[in-house]
Design a protein around this motif. Structure first.
Motif, PDB file in Angstrom:
ATOM      1  N   ASN A  37       0.819  -1.217   0.000  1.00 26.46           N
ATOM      2  CA  ASN A  37       0.000   0.000   0.000  1.00 26.46           C
ATOM      3  C   ASN A  37       0.854   1.269   0.000  1.00 26.46           C
ATOM      4  N   GLY A  40      -0.456   3.935  -4.956  1.00 21.40           N
ATOM      5  CA  GLY A  40      -1.750   4.604  -4.933  1.00 21.40           C
ATOM      6  C   GLY A  40      -2.215   4.828  -6.353  1.00 21.40           C
ATOM      7  N   LYS A  51      -9.024   6.129  -4.578  1.00 25.39           N
ATOM      8  CA  LYS A  51      -7.574   6.016  -4.459  1.00 25.39           C
ATOM      9  C   LYS A  51      -7.307   4.614  -3.939  1.00 25.39           C
ATOM     10  N   HIS A  53      -5.053   1.356  -3.144  1.00 20.76           N
ATOM     11  CA  HIS A  53      -3.672   1.083  -2.724  1.00 20.76           C
ATOM     12  C   HIS A  53      -3.296  -0.398  -2.846  1.00 20.76           C
ATOM     13  N   GLU A  82     -10.130  -0.680   2.444  1.00 24.10           N
ATOM     14  CA  GLU A  82     -10.319  -0.444   1.008  1.00 24.10           C
ATOM     15  C   GLU A  82     -11.503  -1.265   0.481  1.00 24.10           C
ATOM     16  N   ARG A 131       5.041   2.890   5.254  1.00 24.06           N
ATOM     17  CA  ARG A 131       3.988   1.873   5.335  1.00 24.06           C
ATOM     18  C   ARG A 131       4.544   0.508   5.756  1.00 24.06           C
ATOM     19  N   THR A 314      -0.968   8.395  -2.184  1.00 23.33           N
ATOM     20  CA  THR A 314      -0.842   7.587  -0.974  1.00 23.33           C
ATOM     21  C   THR A 314      -0.574   8.433   0.259  1.00 23.33           C
TER      22      THR A 314
END
Ligand code: IMP
Length: 438
Positions: A37, A40, A51, A53, A82, A131, A314
């Protein structure tokens, strides 16, 4: 049989989401093969603006099967969020989203370590998305990773206990030295501290994720190979860009996975010979997020720079921007084997009197190839520019090449000539239909 790979030719954020959305209408399978993720992809369609990911961008077409490959690293909470957002838009994916049981998990300690390593590197930091991508791939390669398969094989608890023991030692040692930061990223609650993680908490949290995602977790190999046998159409989407590839980007300003088209084979279990077409998505100018050399970067107060202003899908960070640099585009086309370019965001260039394209680099006054310059040298190269007359007309939504202003046509033809790759598709706006096919 057709297997198309979509790769970004630059530093990511090329507009791959739109390109994938464009091709996905004819695909049976849409698959992600690398990264996590940190990616993006922005997709705009009749359901809204998304958006994305982690989930393949093809999810919006009900006829597609969407695969999340073993080459990915997955943060389960981000994935569940998501999925919720996509479901809320009325998209049903219950029987058509498949997550590789071999995919590795991003654990809370990966996100903490990503932040702590960046902090420790100070001015030399990579500028990661924080991330947990690098630490998760490092664990995968050093046999310390945890996968969905560990829940299925009942090895998760035991392996987690070992990892928590190891990682707590590092986290507490590094954390003591670092002040409590205020990192505004997913997982910030834990990431901000150097506190030890509690085994029971993490175990419970991850079993909970597994229970929710279990219906989607599969061994992908039989699904992929059956699709190939049946001559189904595959669309394989790269995340990040080719210039962030661990080996071929300018190290250490890269991401932690192989991003090139070739990684689609290992990241999904598709034999190299089955790949029939590679499309390179190239933004009509250059942008980059994170640290690292960017030879055509323009200063913040340059009028064109203002026009290229964007924020990353992102992280929400402001993207660095500059003139189109075809030196790396040509190089990434060579190492990917790109058959055609999809040039995006041509509409952004309207209204600029003089446009420039970087056609070569010089280092210490001598011409150099992209691959000849490594590491610190790249920060010193001087771009060699060619100038082009701009156009004032708004080209948004134009769908025929002949309808573009003459100077816009010349700009595209120059891209083709200098890069050596035909431009077959041109994006003229964010909408799904705003594409010129040549
Ligand atoms: P990481 O992938 O979070 O470890 O970050 C490594 C480098 O890749 C940083 O410079 C990031 O800004 C950059 N990066 C990672 N993912 C993307 C992306 O999807 N688009 C653009 N840059 C990215």
């Amino acid at each position: 049989m057709s297997v198309t790979v979509i790769v970004g030719s630059q530093w990511g954020d090329e507009g791959k989401g739109k390109a994938i959305d464009y091709f996905a209408r004819n695909a049976d399978f849409v698959a992600r093969y690398n990264g996590g993720n940190n990616a993006g992809h922005t997709v705009i369609n009749e359901h809204g603006t998304f958006k994305i990911h982690l989930v393949p961008s093809g999810i919006f077409y009900p006829h597609t099967k969407c695969l999340m490959g073993n080459g990915m690293v997955i943060d389960p909470q981000v994935l569940l969020d998501e999925m919720k957002e996509i479901r809320r838009a009325g998209i049903d994916f219950e029987k058509r989203l498949f997550i590789a049981q071999r995919a590795h998990l991003i654990m809370p300690y990966h996100k903490m370590l990503d932040g702590l390593y960046e902090q420790a590197k100070g001015a030399g930091a990579t500028g990661t998305t924080r991330r947990g991508i690098g630490p998760a791939f490092a664990d995968k390669i050093s046999y310390n990773g945890l996968r969905w398969a560990d829940f299925i094989g009942k090895t998760f608890d035991e392996r987690l206990a070992v990892q928590i023991g190891l990682k707590n030692k590092i986290i507490t040692a590094l954390g003591r030295k670092s002040s409590r930061s205020t990192l505004d990223v997913q997982g910030a609650r834990r990431l901000a501290s150097g506190d030890a993680l509690d085994y029971e908490d993490v175990r419970e949290e991850y079993w909970n994720y597994y229970e929710q995602l279990k219906p989607y977790i599969k061994e992908l190999a039989p699904i992929v190979h059956k699709g190939l046998e049946q001559n189904k159409k595959f669309l394989l989407e790269q995340a990040m860009g080719s210039l962030l590839d661990t080996d071929w980007g300018v190290y250490p300003f890269v991401t932690a996975s192989t991003t090139l088209a070739s990684a689609a084979t290992t990241g999904l279990g598709i034999p190299p010979r089955k790949i029939s077409r590679i499309i390179g998505v190239t933004k009509a100018y250059s942008t980059r997020v994170g640290a690292g050399p960017m030879p055509t970067e323009l200063p913040d107060d340059h009028p064109a720079r203002e026009q290229f202003a964007e924020t990353a899908a992102t992280t929400g960070r402001k993207r660095r921007a500059g003139w189109l640099d075809l030196v790396p585009v040509k190089f990434t086309a060579q190492i990917n084997g790109t058959d055609a370019l999809f040039v995006t965001k041509l509409d952004t260039l309207s209204g600029i009197d003089e446009l420039k394209i970087c056609v070569g680099y010089k280092l210490d006054g001598k011409p150099v190839q992209f691959s000849e310059v490594e590491g610190a040298g790249m920060a010193r190269v001087e771009p060699v520019y060619r100038s082009f007359r701009g156009w004032q007309e708004d080209v948004r939504g134009i769908r025929k090449f002949a309808d573009l202003p003459k100077n816009a046509q010349k700009y595209i033809e120059a891209i083709e000539k200098i890069s050596g790759v035909p431009v077959r598709f041109i994006g003229t706006g964010p909408e799904r239909e705003a594409v010129i096919k040549r």
